[in-house]
Design an enzyme around this catalytic site. Structure first.
Site, PDB file in Angstrom:
ATOM      1  N   GLU A 188      -9.400 -10.453  -8.071  1.00 54.69           N
ATOM      2  CA  GLU A 188      -8.465  -9.366  -7.789  1.00 54.69           C
ATOM      3  C   GLU A 188      -7.248  -9.408  -8.713  1.00 54.69           C
ATOM      4  OE1 GLU A 188      -9.554  -8.598  -3.106  1.00 54.69           O
ATOM      5  OE2 GLU A 188      -7.639  -9.533  -3.578  1.00 54.69           O
ATOM      6  N   ASN A 223      -2.081   0.008   6.832  1.00 53.43           N
ATOM      7  CA  ASN A 223      -1.574  -1.230   7.423  1.00 53.43           C
ATOM      8  C   ASN A 223      -0.613  -1.973   6.495  1.00 53.43           C
ATOM      9  OD1 ASN A 223      -3.385  -2.250   5.572  1.00 53.43           O
ATOM     10  ND2 ASN A 223      -4.738  -3.184   7.079  1.00 53.43           N
ATOM     11  N   ARG A 281      -1.949 -14.619   3.775  1.00 60.41           N
ATOM     12  CA  ARG A 281      -2.786 -13.992   4.810  1.00 60.41           C
ATOM     13  C   ARG A 281      -2.158 -14.173   6.191  1.00 60.41           C
ATOM     14  NH1 ARG A 281      -6.812 -11.309   3.411  1.00 60.41           N
ATOM     15  NH2 ARG A 281      -7.824 -11.334   5.434  1.00 60.41           N
ATOM     16  N   ARG A 315       1.974  -6.733   8.836  1.00 59.18           N
ATOM     17  CA  ARG A 315       1.211  -5.590   9.362  1.00 59.18           C
ATOM     18  C   ARG A 315       1.709  -5.180  10.741  1.00 59.18           C
ATOM     19  NH1 ARG A 315      -4.634  -7.531   7.064  1.00 59.18           N
ATOM     20  NH2 ARG A 315      -4.488  -6.450   5.046  1.00 59.18           N
ATOM     21  N   PHE A 324     -15.975   3.635   6.076  1.00 57.91           N
ATOM     22  CA  PHE A 324     -14.578   3.978   5.802  1.00 57.91           C
ATOM     23  C   PHE A 324     -14.256   4.066   4.306  1.00 57.91           C
ATOM     24  CE2 PHE A 324     -14.750  -0.681   6.353  1.00 57.91           C
ATOM     25  CZ  PHE A 324     -14.207  -1.104   5.131  1.00 57.91           C
ATOM     26  N   HIS A 366      -2.174  -5.478   1.408  1.00 64.11           N
ATOM     27  CA  HIS A 366      -3.483  -6.082   1.149  1.00 64.11           C
ATOM     28  C   HIS A 366      -3.233  -7.471   0.589  1.00 64.11           C
ATOM     29  CE1 HIS A 366      -7.520  -6.698  -0.580  1.00 64.11           C
ATOM     30  NE2 HIS A 366      -6.864  -7.235  -1.592  1.00 64.11           N
ATOM     31  N   LYS A 425       0.811  -1.215   0.000  1.00 65.51           N
ATOM     32  CA  LYS A 425       0.000   0.000   0.000  1.00 65.51           C
ATOM     33  C   LYS A 425       0.849   1.273   0.000  1.00 65.51           C
ATOM     34  CE  LYS A 425      -4.024  -2.107   2.230  1.00 65.51           C
ATOM     35  NZ  LYS A 425      -4.943  -1.978   3.372  1.00 65.51           N
ATOM     36  N   THR A 435      -5.800  -7.302  10.294  1.00 64.30           N
ATOM     37  CA  THR A 435      -5.980  -6.008   9.625  1.00 64.30           C
ATOM     38  C   THR A 435      -5.451  -4.864  10.479  1.00 64.30           C
ATOM     39  OG1 THR A 435      -7.931  -6.876   8.503  1.00 64.30           O
ATOM     40  CG2 THR A 435      -7.698  -4.499   8.559  1.00 64.30           C
ATOM     41  N   TYR A 451     -12.267  -1.796  -4.747  1.00 62.66           N
ATOM     42  CA  TYR A 451     -12.862  -1.960  -3.411  1.00 62.66           C
ATOM     43  C   TYR A 451     -14.389  -1.804  -3.422  1.00 62.66           C
ATOM     44  CZ  TYR A 451      -8.259  -1.934  -1.207  1.00 62.66           C
ATOM     45  OH  TYR A 451      -6.976  -2.241  -0.808  1.00 62.66           O
TER      46      TYR A 451
END
Length: 139
Positions: free
Chosen positions: A127, A113, A86, A103, A58, A116, A10, A92, A50
């Protein structure tokens, strides 16, 4: 089972020069990047990606954040890639993530964070197709 999953580094992590460290951690976990690209999402592109969150409170903040700077997108391949990435990402919220996770180590807050990742093989396929075509993900 051999899988391919999407990873996004990110804007906060890219801005802090962490893309290389994050990719090194991914490779150390045995996941191999088979496609990489750096791009800057427009708000419209972020909204498309998204869209599942469009009704969430948010959403607007997330769109501002995800379009605030470059991101690095990676197609990661390996055995059980979705679950393994993951687990490497962690929770998260970085304060709730296990020590040693991406993270926990690199995340600044719930939104910034650092990374993704796809949450299931079905979403990984959707995705991945948002950012890569089949030719880009060949070995």
């Amino acid at each position: 089972m051999l899988q391919t999953t999407l990873a996004i580094i990110k804007p906060d992590a890219v801005a802090r020069g962490l893309a290389g460290e994050i990719l090194a951690a991914v490779e150390a976990e045995g996941l191999r990047p088979v496609a990489l690209k750096m791009l800057r999402l427009s708000k419209a592109q972020a909204q498309g990606f998204y869209a599942v969150h469009k009704e969430r409170p948010f959403f607007d903040s997330l769109m501002d954040y995800m379009s605030s700077g470059p991101v690095v997108c990676a197609a990661l391949r390996g055995e059980d890639a979705v679950a393994r990435y993951r687990a490497l990402m962690g929770a998260t919220n970085p304060t709730q993530a296990e020590p040693g996770t991406l993270r926990r180590k690199y995340g600044q807050n719930l939104e910034a964070n650092a990374v993704h990742g796809s949450d299931c093989p079905e979403n990984a396929a959707v995705e991945l197709a948002y950012f890569f075509n089949a030719l880009e993900m060949t070995e």
